[in-house]
Scaffold this motif. Structure first.
Motif, PDB file in Angstrom:
ATOM      1  N   VAL B  36      51.410 -80.772  59.265  1.00 25.18           N
ATOM      2  CA  VAL B  36      50.860 -80.621  60.603  1.00 25.18           C
ATOM      3  C   VAL B  36      50.490 -79.164  60.841  1.00 25.18           C
ATOM      4  CG1 VAL B  36      51.402 -80.709  63.058  1.00 25.18           C
ATOM      5  CG2 VAL B  36      52.060 -82.601  61.586  1.00 25.18           C
ATOM      6  N   PHE B  37      51.441 -78.269  60.529  1.00 28.35           N
ATOM      7  CA  PHE B  37      51.175 -76.850  60.795  1.00 28.35           C
ATOM      8  C   PHE B  37      50.052 -76.322  59.908  1.00 28.35           C
ATOM      9  CE2 PHE B  37      55.571 -77.034  62.497  1.00 28.35           C
ATOM     10  CZ  PHE B  37      55.189 -76.810  63.814  1.00 28.35           C
ATOM     11  N   LYS B  38      50.047 -76.813  58.645  1.00 25.56           N
ATOM     12  CA  LYS B  38      49.011 -76.342  57.731  1.00 25.56           C
ATOM     13  C   LYS B  38      47.623 -76.733  58.263  1.00 25.56           C
ATOM     14  CE  LYS B  38      47.998 -76.608  52.887  1.00 25.56           C
ATOM     15  NZ  LYS B  38      48.224 -77.502  51.752  1.00 25.56           N
ATOM     16  N   THR B  39      47.507 -77.986  58.687  1.00 29.86           N
ATOM     17  CA  THR B  39      46.212 -78.434  59.217  1.00 29.86           C
ATOM     18  C   THR B  39      45.864 -77.674  60.488  1.00 29.86           C
ATOM     19  OG1 THR B  39      46.991 -80.593  58.504  1.00 29.86           O
ATOM     20  CG2 THR B  39      44.873 -80.521  59.600  1.00 29.86           C
ATOM     21  N   PHE B  40      46.872 -77.487  61.324  1.00 28.83           N
ATOM     22  CA  PHE B  40      46.623 -76.826  62.597  1.00 28.83           C
ATOM     23  C   PHE B  40      46.109 -75.405  62.389  1.00 28.83           C
ATOM     24  CE2 PHE B  40      47.917 -74.189  66.179  1.00 28.83           C
ATOM     25  CZ  PHE B  40      47.361 -74.878  67.227  1.00 28.83           C
ATOM     26  N   PHE B  41      46.796 -74.661  61.486  1.00 29.37           N
ATOM     27  CA  PHE B  41      46.436 -73.248  61.328  1.00 29.37           C
ATOM     28  C   PHE B  41      45.188 -73.049  60.477  1.00 29.37           C
ATOM     29  CE2 PHE B  41      50.861 -72.649  62.688  1.00 29.37           C
ATOM     30  CZ  PHE B  41      50.600 -71.829  63.760  1.00 29.37           C
ATOM     31  N   SER B  42      44.613 -74.150  59.973  1.00 24.39           N
ATOM     32  CA  SER B  42      43.375 -73.978  59.228  1.00 24.39           C
ATOM     33  C   SER B  42      42.187 -73.844  60.187  1.00 24.39           C
ATOM     34  CB  SER B  42      43.163 -75.170  58.293  1.00 24.39           C
ATOM     35  OG  SER B  42      42.993 -76.330  59.067  1.00 24.39           O
ATOM     36  N   SER B  43      42.418 -74.094  61.473  1.00 23.72           N
ATOM     37  CA  SER B  43      41.329 -73.954  62.442  1.00 23.72           C
ATOM     38  C   SER B  43      41.433 -72.598  63.129  1.00 23.72           C
ATOM     39  CB  SER B  43      41.406 -75.076  63.476  1.00 23.72           C
ATOM     40  OG  SER B  43      40.685 -74.726  64.619  1.00 23.72           O
ATOM     41  N   LYS B  44      40.366 -71.810  63.003  1.00 19.43           N
ATOM     42  CA  LYS B  44      40.414 -70.451  63.554  1.00 19.43           C
ATOM     43  C   LYS B  44      40.412 -70.458  65.071  1.00 19.43           C
ATOM     44  CE  LYS B  44      38.440 -67.720  59.834  1.00 19.43           C
ATOM     45  NZ  LYS B  44      37.537 -68.603  59.059  1.00 19.43           N
ATOM     46  N   ILE B  45      39.590 -71.354  65.650  1.00 24.79           N
ATOM     47  CA  ILE B  45      39.526 -71.407  67.120  1.00 24.79           C
ATOM     48  C   ILE B  45      40.902 -71.751  67.680  1.00 24.79           C
ATOM     49  CG2 ILE B  45      38.457 -72.583  69.075  1.00 24.79           C
ATOM     50  CD1 ILE B  45      36.061 -73.123  67.278  1.00 24.79           C
ATOM     51  N   ALA B  46      41.576 -72.693  67.004  1.00 26.13           N
ATOM     52  CA  ALA B  46      42.889 -73.104  67.489  1.00 26.13           C
ATOM     53  C   ALA B  46      43.857 -71.929  67.488  1.00 26.13           C
ATOM     54  CB  ALA B  46      43.418 -74.238  66.628  1.00 26.13           C
ATOM     55  N   ILE B  47      43.780 -71.072  66.439  1.00 25.09           N
ATOM     56  CA  ILE B  47      44.696 -69.921  66.384  1.00 25.09           C
ATOM     57  C   ILE B  47      44.406 -68.975  67.548  1.00 25.09           C
ATOM     58  CG2 ILE B  47      45.445 -67.956  65.013  1.00 25.09           C
ATOM     59  CD1 ILE B  47      44.749 -69.604  62.546  1.00 25.09           C
ATOM     60  N   ILE B  48      43.118 -68.707  67.779  1.00 24.21           N
ATOM     61  CA  ILE B  48      42.772 -67.817  68.894  1.00 24.21           C
ATOM     62  C   ILE B  48      43.283 -68.396  70.208  1.00 24.21           C
ATOM     63  CG2 ILE B  48      40.850 -66.804  70.180  1.00 24.21           C
ATOM     64  CD1 ILE B  48      39.251 -66.937  67.520  1.00 24.21           C
ATOM     65  N   MET B  49      43.039 -69.698  70.388  1.00 20.91           N
ATOM     66  CA  MET B  49      43.460 -70.340  71.627  1.00 20.91           C
ATOM     67  C   MET B  49      44.981 -70.340  71.761  1.00 20.91           C
ATOM     68  SD  MET B  49      41.008 -71.085  73.480  1.00 20.91           S
ATOM     69  CE  MET B  49      39.242 -70.984  73.334  1.00 20.91           C
ATOM     70  N   LEU B  50      45.664 -70.507  70.613  1.00 16.05           N
ATOM     71  CA  LEU B  50      47.131 -70.497  70.647  1.00 16.05           C
ATOM     72  C   LEU B  50      47.626 -69.132  71.107  1.00 16.05           C
ATOM     73  CD1 LEU B  50      49.562 -72.285  70.005  1.00 16.05           C
ATOM     74  CD2 LEU B  50      49.682 -71.183  67.789  1.00 16.05           C
ATOM     75  N   ILE B  51      46.982 -68.061  70.605  1.00 20.66           N
ATOM     76  CA  ILE B  51      47.375 -66.713  71.032  1.00 20.66           C
ATOM     77  C   ILE B  51      47.154 -66.571  72.540  1.00 20.66           C
ATOM     78  CG2 ILE B  51      46.836 -64.254  70.811  1.00 20.66           C
ATOM     79  CD1 ILE B  51      46.049 -64.922  67.869  1.00 20.66           C
ATOM     80  N   ILE B  52      46.017 -67.094  73.024  1.00 20.92           N
ATOM     81  CA  ILE B  52      45.755 -67.014  74.467  1.00 20.92           C
ATOM     82  C   ILE B  52      46.821 -67.785  75.246  1.00 20.92           C
ATOM     83  CG2 ILE B  52      44.135 -67.634  76.299  1.00 20.92           C
ATOM     84  CD1 ILE B  52      41.881 -67.166  74.338  1.00 20.92           C
ATOM     85  N   VAL B  53      47.143 -69.003  74.744  1.00 17.59           N
ATOM     86  CA  VAL B  53      48.161 -69.806  75.434  1.00 17.59           C
ATOM     87  C   VAL B  53      49.474 -69.045  75.492  1.00 17.59           C
ATOM     88  CG1 VAL B  53      49.600 -71.861  75.239  1.00 17.59           C
ATOM     89  CG2 VAL B  53      47.151 -72.043  74.937  1.00 17.59           C
ATOM     90  N   ALA B  54      49.863 -68.468  74.344  1.00 19.13           N
ATOM     91  CA  ALA B  54      51.133 -67.728  74.306  1.00 19.13           C
ATOM     92  C   ALA B  54      51.078 -66.568  75.296  1.00 19.13           C
ATOM     93  CB  ALA B  54      51.394 -67.231  72.891  1.00 19.13           C
ATOM     94  N   ALA B  55      49.961 -65.841  75.286  1.00 17.45           N
ATOM     95  CA  ALA B  55      49.840 -64.695  76.192  1.00 17.45           C
ATOM     96  C   ALA B  55      49.920 -65.155  77.642  1.00 17.45           C
ATOM     97  CB  ALA B  55      48.518 -63.979  75.934  1.00 17.45           C
ATOM     98  N   VAL B  56      49.211 -66.251  77.953  1.00 18.80           N
ATOM     99  CA  VAL B  56      49.216 -66.748  79.332  1.00 18.80           C
ATOM    100  C   VAL B  56      50.618 -67.174  79.745  1.00 18.80           C
ATOM    101  CG1 VAL B  56      48.502 -68.725  80.711  1.00 18.80           C
ATOM    102  CG2 VAL B  56      46.808 -67.442  79.453  1.00 18.80           C
ATOM    103  N   LEU B  57      51.295 -67.906  78.841  1.00 25.03           N
ATOM    104  CA  LEU B  57      52.647 -68.363  79.172  1.00 25.03           C
ATOM    105  C   LEU B  57      53.562 -67.177  79.407  1.00 25.03           C
ATOM    106  CD1 LEU B  57      53.201 -71.412  76.808  1.00 25.03           C
ATOM    107  CD2 LEU B  57      52.895 -71.414  79.270  1.00 25.03           C
ATOM    108  N   LEU B  58      53.496 -66.175  78.472  1.00 22.62           N
ATOM    109  CA  LEU B  58      54.360 -65.010  78.618  1.00 22.62           C
ATOM    110  C   LEU B  58      54.048 -64.279  79.923  1.00 22.62           C
ATOM    111  CD1 LEU B  58      54.563 -63.524  75.031  1.00 22.62           C
ATOM    112  CD2 LEU B  58      56.385 -64.538  76.384  1.00 22.62           C
ATOM    113  N   MET B  59      52.757 -64.058  80.153  1.00 18.61           N
ATOM    114  CA  MET B  59      52.367 -63.327  81.357  1.00 18.61           C
ATOM    115  C   MET B  59      52.868 -64.032  82.602  1.00 18.61           C
ATOM    116  SD  MET B  59      50.916 -60.506  81.252  1.00 18.61           S
ATOM    117  CE  MET B  59      49.775 -60.088  82.550  1.00 18.61           C
ATOM    118  N   SER B  60      52.674 -65.366  82.635  1.00 22.58           N
ATOM    119  CA  SER B  60      52.988 -66.039  83.885  1.00 22.58           C
ATOM    120  C   SER B  60      54.482 -66.231  84.079  1.00 22.58           C
ATOM    121  CB  SER B  60      52.249 -67.374  83.976  1.00 22.58           C
ATOM    122  OG  SER B  60      52.441 -68.103  82.807  1.00 22.58           O
ATOM    123  N   PHE B  61      55.259 -66.179  82.999  1.00 25.38           N
ATOM    124  CA  PHE B  61      56.698 -66.312  83.231  1.00 25.38           C
ATOM    125  C   PHE B  61      57.411 -64.969  83.298  1.00 25.38           C
ATOM    126  CE2 PHE B  61      55.702 -70.647  82.259  1.00 25.38           C
ATOM    127  CZ  PHE B  61      56.548 -71.341  83.103  1.00 25.38           C
TER     128      PHE B  61
END
Lengths: 496, 312
Positions: B36-61
């Protein structure tokens, strides 16, 4: 099949009744009574006992409780001596009050200092079953020739007759009914109309106070629109009167007598702007057409070029449209449209200017497009892996031919299934879009009615929306069996 | 003459026979979650979006804790020099009509909105999945539930939220309750359809013939199959609930002035769309960013969690 349709129809009606009942119970028992009077300016001006009396009589009008003044109590209990009965503290008075208390009423003495001080009132909140009973008792109103009893017109004819109306079109007329025309035809949808059966959801309050809720949403808006017409007396006048809607009028004035040869002179008027339902419908249908015109070809192109640029860009578009909160999308489009000189509120240019319609319709179409595109593409892609497509390829058919003549015909079935509901539900309006653009439509009505605790209006809208959505799902299923005869809705023997 | 090495019994030792070794099939190692993780991290857009999600979550909490933002703190209400400040270093998003810092406000609002959306999604998914499983599996349950679905899904949603906020007083938990109250049935319906598709497959038939109980078939045979479907539904639900909170605040139901939420910010600032566009555009942009990133991460994760996408 016939049996299926009947049971399904019966079930649908039961579902509608249950939904409406639940909503009635929720509204009458869960919302605190104090909320109702928050938007009532008349009550805020009243003071002392008048306020109390006004509150209870209002609640009685709204169907919350059964309310009696002392005079009414005396009459209800067949008091012989009314004067003694309404005097506080007399034996008769105490007897009546005790009897009312025994019947489960709360008897209250008006305490505040004014001329009503010392008088008693009695009230009793309805239970759940009584609320429902009262609601359904007055829901269906059937007109009949023995409805009108006018002491001034004791020997009026009673009965139905077939005659010509003012446009020289045949119609069923009635004398003695509340409405003159029982069945008539005209040029507006659905062309055949009746006044014999009406649904009565009560009056709207506190907004549009006193007007029946059905009239609030179905009567035209704007200013009166006069047009040339011939009245029964032969008079030809420019008037906004809609003669088909004429009701019995007990006191006719000389203007009425000039126009009408009978007492049916209480008519609805024609307005120049569409009603709330029509407004919502205009927006709903045009946006739906726009959405289908764009998404169907686009989705078909996406499925045909799966994995290529068209497909990928389409998927990005779908994802963005799904993920962006609709409010943000609405404001974004509005912001862009404003820069191009579009009005940012509907009433700025009004019903007559085409510019008022452009932005809301684009927005509504954008909101319906993503799911439509996604599903059409999904169906097309699923079909393209089917065996019959491989066979068609083996026969040597071109890609275009397969896509148009084979895949599309099969993929269209589920789309057809959803078509009636999207057409019918277009009427229910779009809550946010109508609020943002201040469009006088029905979509805005529900949250407004809930906020101002306009119970009857909420029930009316719930009834309309529920019936529309349940019936449209039903219609969609029927249409699907029509398009694809292989599909059977009957439960076969042996089905688990 | 060299000494001859003798091969005798001492040269050998006994080796314990391990039966389990012979059972191993020599095939490339497959681990579900690793794939699952291997497939997930093979998508570049998903990685960028994941970083944004993490940043948003951290910022908002974390950000609201640092800034200690209070929506009712209007200390600058009489200080016009702090009103309507354009975005600057001191106020990255500017200030609003009563001099509150919009940057702090947006993140405090994002925390509320995210909290509501995530809690509502968790509740809806858990209840919806459990009900949907049994609903799809048993035809007797289906006859009853389909009527219940017809009824519940037709009660106007706003009505329920309004009534709950009238009777239980407006608040975050009341809103979560109201949101889950009506949404669980559509998740359950969605799961029902999925279960119906796979319930009569051969492997389930075999399992039943071998004597598995209904509960066992549901939780061992069907639930694992539904993971990717569930992730898809979750990734749709979170942005949907954020959107719904915005909508409810816009029509004036839901939360009170006491808490900041993205919906309230967008609603109150909408009137400054032309005069002070930053006040409106920036919160809308943050809302859209949160929704889109969460949605794309969820969709990619859903694709990745489908074992059929693991083959290379």
């Amino acid at each position: 099949m016939k049996k299926y349709i009947w049971t399904r129809l019966l079930k649908s009606i039961i579902s509608i009744l249950i939904v409406v009942s639940i909503v009635v119970i929720m509204l009458y028992t869960l919302i605190p009574v104090s909320k109702i009077f928050e938007n009532d300016p008349a009550r805020q001006k009243l003071k002392t006992n008048y306020k109390t009396v006004y509150t209870y009589s209002r609640l009685e009008d709204l169907g919350y409780l059964d309310y009696y003044t002392i005079g009414e109590m005396c009459l209800a209990k067949d008091s012989q001596d009314i004067n003694a009965c309404i005097t506080a503290g007399s034996d008769e008075n105490i007897r009546v009050l005790n009897e009312f208390e025994a019947d489960g009423f709360t008897v209250e003495k008006l305490q505040q200092f004014d001329e009503m001080q010392g008088n008693s009132i009695a009230y009793r909140y309805y239970g759940v079953l009584e609320l429902l009973g009262n609601f359904y008792k007055k829901l269906i109103v059937i007109d009949h020739p023995f409805k009108i009893h006018d002491p001034k017109n004791p020997d009026m004819e009673r009965g139905y007759s077939i005659g010509l109306d003012h446009n020289n079109v045949p119609a069923i007329k009635c004398s003695g009914c509340e409405y003159k025309y029982q069945l008539y035809f005209n040029t507006s949808f659905p062309f055949i109309h009746t006044n014999a059966l009406k649904l009565n959801f009560g009056i709207s309050y506190p907004t549009n106070a006193g007007v029946p809720t059905m009239d609030v949403i179905s009567t035209g808006q704007g200013t009166m629109d006069s047009f040339e017409q011939t009245f029964p007396t032969g008079e030809v006048l420019k008037s906004p009167i809609l003669q088909h809607t004429c009701k019995y009028k007990y006191e006719t004035d000389h203007l009425d007598q000039k126009r009408f040869d009978d007492n049916y002179a209480n008519c609805a008027l024609k307005y120049d702007s569409p009603s709330m339902i029509q407004t919502s419908y205009i927006f709903g249908i045009s946006s739906l057409i726009l959405a289908y015109l764009i998404s169907l070809p686009y989705a078909i192109a996406m499925a045909r070029n799966k994995g290529k640029f068209v497909d990928k860009s389409g998927i990005v578009l779908i994802n963005i449209l799904i993920a962006v909160p609709s409010l943000a999308l609405i404001f974004f489009v509005k912001y862009i449209g404003f820069a191009f000189g579009m009005p940012d509120k509907f009433p700025q240019l009004g019903f007559t200017n085409i510019k008022s319609y452009i932005l809301p319709i684009i927005i509504l179409a954008l909101l319906t497009m993503p799911s439509l595109m996604m599903w059409v593409r999904r169906y097309m892609v699923d079909q393209s892996n089917a065996d019959y497509v491989k066979f068609a390829k083996a026969k040597g058919l071109s890609k275009k031919e397969i896509s148009r003549n084979h895949i599309l015909k099969n993929a269209i079935i589920p789309i057809v299934n959803g078509l009636p509901s999207s057409i019918i539900l277009a009427i229910s309006g779009a809550v946010i879009t109508e609020s943002v653009f201040s469009i006088p439509g029905m979509g805005k009505m529900l949250p407004d009615a809930i906020k101002s605790t306009n119970n009857n209006m909420v029930i009316t809208l719930t009834f309309i929306f529920t019936s529309l959505s349940i019936l449209s799902v039903f219609l969609g299923d029927l249409l699907m069996t029509f398009v694809d005869p292989r599909i059977s809705l009957n439960v076969k023997e042996g089905d688990k | 003459m060299s000494e001859e090495k003798l091969i005798n019994e001492d040269s050998f030792t006994f080796y314990k026979v391990d039966d389990s070794v012979s059972e191993v099939i020599s095939a490339p190692e497959y681990s579900y979650w690793k794939s699952v993780f291997k497939t997930f991290f093979s998508s570049k857009i998903a990685i960028i979006m994941l970083i944004i999600v993490a940043a948003v979550l951290l910022m908002s909490f974390i950000h609201p804790m640092i800034s200690g933002y209070d929506n009712q703190d209007m200390s600058n209400i009489n200080n016009p020099s702090e009103w309507f400040l354009r975005p600057s270093l001191k106020h990255p998003f500017g200030t609003d009509d009563v001099g509150r810092d919009l940057f702090d406000m947006v993140w405090a609002g994002a925390r509320t909105s995210l909290f509501i959306a995530i809690m509502a999604t968790v509740i809806t998914t858990v209840i919806g999945t459990i009900v949907g499983m049994f609903w799809g599996f048993s035809k007797k349950v289906d006859i009853v539930m389909i009527e219940v679905y017809n009824i519940i899904s037709n009660i106007p949603f706003t009505l329920i939220v309004m009534i709950i906020s009238f009777t239980l007083k407006a608040g975050i938990w009341q809103l979560i309750f109201a949101l889950s109250c009506t949404s669980w049935i559509s998740t359950a319906y969605f799961i029902r359809v999925q279960v119906m598709i796979i319930r009569d497959r051969e492997y389930n038939l075999a399992s039943r013939t071998l004597g598995s109980s209904t509960t066992k078939i549901i939780f061992h045979n069907i639930l694992p199959y539904l993971i990717s479907v569930l992730v898809t539904s979750i990734s749709r639900d979170v942005p949907h609930f954020i959107s719904y909170e915005v909508f409810l605040s816009f029509i004036g139901v839901g939360l009170t002035e006491r808490v900041a939420s993205l919906g309230r910010i967008v609603q109150t600032n909408a009137k400054y769309m032309q005069s002070a566009p930053y006040m409106f555009v920036l919160p809308v942009f943050v809302t859209a960013l949160i929704s889109i990133s969460l949605y794309i991460v969820g969709q990619t994760l859903a694709d990745a969690s489908d074992p059929r996408n693991h083959m290379i």
